[in-house]
Design a protein around this motif. Sequence first.
Motif, mmCIF file in Angstrom:
data_model
loop_
_atom_site.group_PDB
_atom_site.id
_atom_site.type_symbol
_atom_site.label_atom_id
_atom_site.label_comp_id
_atom_site.label_asym_id
_atom_site.label_seq_id
_atom_site.Cartn_x
_atom_site.Cartn_y
_atom_site.Cartn_z
ATOM 1 N N ILE A 248 0.850 -1.203 0.000
ATOM 2 C CA ILE A 248 0.000 0.000 0.000
ATOM 3 C C ILE A 248 0.881 1.248 0.000
ATOM 4 O O ILE A 248 0.626 2.195 -0.741
ATOM 5 C CB ILE A 248 -0.983 0.005 1.198
ATOM 6 N N GLU A 284 -8.839 -5.650 -2.112
ATOM 7 C CA GLU A 284 -8.387 -6.707 -1.202
ATOM 8 C C GLU A 284 -7.845 -7.895 -1.986
ATOM 9 O O GLU A 284 -6.815 -8.475 -1.632
ATOM 10 C CB GLU A 284 -9.535 -7.165 -0.298
ATOM 11 N N LEU A 287 -4.447 -7.053 -3.181
ATOM 12 C CA LEU A 287 -3.430 -7.139 -2.124
ATOM 13 C C LEU A 287 -3.180 -8.589 -1.714
ATOM 14 O O LEU A 287 -2.049 -8.964 -1.403
ATOM 15 C CB LEU A 287 -3.841 -6.274 -0.932
ATOM 16 N N ALA B 209 -8.184 -0.791 1.805
ATOM 17 C CA ALA B 209 -6.893 -1.486 1.853
ATOM 18 C C ALA B 209 -6.314 -1.461 3.266
ATOM 19 O O ALA B 209 -5.898 -2.501 3.799
ATOM 20 C CB ALA B 209 -5.924 -0.838 0.865
#
Lengths: 391, 391
Positions: A248, A284, A287, B209
């Motif tokens: 991030i 999500e 990630l 996130a």
Amino acid sequence: MTLVGGTERARDFVREDGVLAFVDVGERPLESGVLLPRVRLAYETWGELNADASNAVLVEHALTGDTHLTRGRVREHAPEIERARAEAPGWCEGLVGPGRVIDTNKYFVVCINMLGGCYGSTGPATPAPSSVDPENKPWGSRFPFVTIRDAVRAEAAVADALGIQAWRLVVGGSMGGARALEWAVTFPERVQACGVVASCAASSAEQIAWGQAQNLALRQDPAFNGGDYYDSDFPTAGLGLARRIAHITYRSAAELQTRFSRDPQPGESILGVAAGTRGRYKVESYLDHQASKLADRFDANAYLTLNEALMSHDVARGRGSPEEALARTTCDWLVVAVDSDRLYFPSESDALCAALPVPVPRHTIHSDAGHDGFLIEDAQLGELVRATVLS
Amino acid sequence: MTLVGGTERARDFVREDGVLAFVDVGERPLESGVLLPRVRLAYETWGELNADASNAVLVEHALTGDTHLTRGRVREHAPEIERARAEAPGWCEGLVGPGRVIDTNKYFVVCINMLGGCYGSTGPATPAPSSVDPENKPWGSRFPFVTIRDAVRAEAAVADALGIQAWRLVVGGSMGGARALEWAVTFPERVQACGVVASCAASSAEQIAWGQAQNLALRQDPAFNGGDYYDSDFPTAGLGLARRIAHITYRSAAELQTRFSRDPQPGESILGVAAGTRGRYKVESYLDHQASKLADRFDANAYLTLNEALMSHDVARGRGSPEEALARTTCDWLVVAVDSDRLYFPSESDALCAALPVPVPRHTIHSDAGHDGFLIEDAQLGELVRATVLS
């Protein structure tokens, strides 16, 4: 200093590019006072070192990078796996290769896996020598704390072994930039030009704060077991969370919003019945993918060791002010920031420029992607390298 | 709807300010389709509701906030512990109190603990009703997924119980702002003015996130045990890591640098012998402190439940575009951003303003501290409230 494997061939002018080779650099005294025995560093090279050894370029990788900058080539009749590895694309293809800015027809290009890493150099996953462990189990929790400066000093031994007295250029981004800068300060006579990309003179409070969160994500995974997990399950959940946090910070909020907004992952519902059962948002899923990719290719202890080293980064440690520390440098400079970087802010590049003994402008890569822009916008970076330190 | 405890006294005009009271709001249908039985919401009040119930102000708390906005007062002969609690300073002292902008001599001020929280309202730590668990163990992993909209609908039942048809003002920051906005959209006829501070119309990819990283930090703590930890150790390490991640996003990089730079914690050395043995940087010690403070006062499942609700925040869900969703609102507006906020960006406040059916300016709190500036700069926020929605 002993050259082993492919490199002996390279010195015999059997050209093997992009093939992992090793140098044994013996016992390394570390900044902490600890002596690290039997250190081997892994590296790859491309091109040929010229007669007066004046064409060597060192490209330093970032936190989870490896030594494979770009495609290489192997000798005839090399085993297929060796050929496949050498010919695989590298992470620095845009800049390094025949005819590229860092032209492997012209320069002898070297990339060294950082001390403590997991791409061939001695690190926590390496079997400990018999003096430490008669059973030669991996170092694990016993691997010492290493700094950026420790790593660069060990890299100097690789340069010695390769016959490189001075680098034409040392360049790197992020943690690679920290090592490049440390090279210029620790060995001013060995660095003719230095490129510090999306990096800084000393890790900031922000970088340390995120570093701590990543380290805790790893350490708190029960599989981590204090660092001694090599005969059991790997702490992939902890490493994955560390990567998510890091990732991030490597991107920009604007880029995440543009790419993912708050859309659900196709086929999944973000309104769950219980908190643990809902579907995922696209961001999500993205990630999760980043986490899983890294957990599949990286060692958790190496992540911790290199992350700690990066947190320790401070060219001025024990050398007075940043200005005093940098006063000893004699090289040409390229200092570059990514305009959307929210981990290594452009203002940190400005501060580095201001502390240099000569006037150096801060250059800018334009990118919406944040810190990772230094990898993504390789055409911009290449043009800056060409126009300044390799002009 | 049943009023229990202190509130019955409040309605009998025995003034008790800043004392936790409860309303049973029965079975709540949730957006997911789940029915949550036997819901009780906790709240505190200050001041007196006037005869036509036109002076009620609802202040909505943020993710880890509680109902104690400001000091209260209890009846004579109240038990000492009740007195101490009521007279303890609150988290909104600068804005709420006698003579303050939200003047408790003039307004009847209410703060409700969000559904799913751990400051008195029904949440995962609440004993499950016998229909769910004959042993009445805490809900734990069985507690349903709750949205901001679910929470606001339950809060409407509290307003009903208190005899409040319409709020003079609903105002909140961060998750409190999300709830305030959802109030204005879900119950336009019940909100005369709405203050959305350091918040947005829908959670962004960035917020989701970071939310995921926090949730994983919690879930990956083995003590979390899927959410069923109430008869064992609490997942304090996971909750602490979630808080560290969140806390960094609540502050600004510049503020962390100014306060902590890369200084070691006094008496500690940041050059360790092994990676796990070094001393801490000051910023790490600061984050340790933030982690430990939260882990001492908050329930991990409640953190997860509210964090999930915040990630779900989207006033436009099922209501068309943001403009279409907001078209039904009829209230006056105060929309405020913190200029250094890097979690709820000022551009998100701009986007909210642009989607409102009437021209509303985006106001700005100046702060170096980031998102938390909305709590720190209460004088600036107070002046904005006074000049706009309570003018």
